[in-house]
Design a protein around this motif. Structure first.
Motif, PDB file in Angstrom:
ATOM      1  N   ARG A  74       8.657  -0.531   5.066  1.00  0.00           N
ATOM      2  CA  ARG A  74       8.989  -1.938   5.331  1.00  0.00           C
ATOM      3  C   ARG A  74       9.350  -2.151   6.793  1.00  0.00           C
ATOM      4  O   ARG A  74       8.965  -3.148   7.402  1.00  0.00           O
ATOM      5  N   LEU A  75      10.098  -1.229   7.361  1.00  0.00           N
ATOM      6  CA  LEU A  75      10.475  -1.359   8.780  1.00  0.00           C
ATOM      7  C   LEU A  75       9.251  -1.332   9.677  1.00  0.00           C
ATOM      8  O   LEU A  75       9.156  -2.088  10.640  1.00  0.00           O
ATOM      9  N   ARG A  76       8.292  -0.445   9.379  1.00  0.00           N
ATOM     10  CA  ARG A  76       7.058  -0.390  10.188  1.00  0.00           C
ATOM     11  C   ARG A  76       6.257  -1.683  10.057  1.00  0.00           C
ATOM     12  O   ARG A  76       5.719  -2.177  11.037  1.00  0.00           O
ATOM     13  N   ARG A  77       6.204  -2.244   8.848  1.00  0.00           N
ATOM     14  CA  ARG A  77       5.466  -3.503   8.659  1.00  0.00           C
ATOM     15  C   ARG A  77       6.112  -4.632   9.444  1.00  0.00           C
ATOM     16  O   ARG A  77       5.436  -5.448  10.042  1.00  0.00           O
ATOM     17  N   GLN A  78       7.436  -4.685   9.442  1.00  0.00           N
ATOM     18  CA  GLN A  78       8.143  -5.742  10.158  1.00  0.00           C
ATOM     19  C   GLN A  78       7.983  -5.600  11.668  1.00  0.00           C
ATOM     20  O   GLN A  78       7.935  -6.593  12.392  1.00  0.00           O
ATOM     21  N   ALA A  79       7.883  -4.377  12.154  1.00  0.00           N
ATOM     22  CA  ALA A  79       7.792  -4.129  13.580  1.00  0.00           C
ATOM     23  C   ALA A  79       6.429  -4.491  14.139  1.00  0.00           C
ATOM     24  O   ALA A  79       6.286  -4.784  15.321  1.00  0.00           O
ATOM     25  N   GLY A  80       5.442  -4.491  13.330  1.00  0.00           N
ATOM     26  CA  GLY A  80       4.160  -4.800  13.944  1.00  0.00           C
ATOM     27  C   GLY A  80       3.065  -4.608  13.049  1.00  0.00           C
ATOM     28  O   GLY A  80       2.044  -4.760  12.843  1.00  0.00           O
TER      29      GLY A  80
END
Length: 56
Positions: free
Chosen positions: A50-56
């Motif tokens: 989820r963090l990777r998706r939110q980052a970019g």
């Protein structure tokens, strides 16, 4: 009058008419619990995704 069967006779009639609603609800609840556990797991791979998706 009591019955010694696991389910009273009317239960099978209801299952035949409407499907096994209790089993369906149980499966849905188990799926929701898995999703909630993943969503609340701050250390697991789901959170990293989820963090990777939110980052970019």
């Amino acid at each position: 009058m009591t019955t010694t069967a696991a389910h009273p006779p009317i239960y099978q009639e209801l299952v035949n008419e409407h499907g096994d609603v209790l089993a369906s609800a149980r499966l849905a609840a188990e799926e929701i619990q898995r999703e909630a556990a993943e969503a609340l797991d701050w250390n697991g791979p789901g959170m990293q995704r989820r963090l990777r998706r939110q980052a970019g």
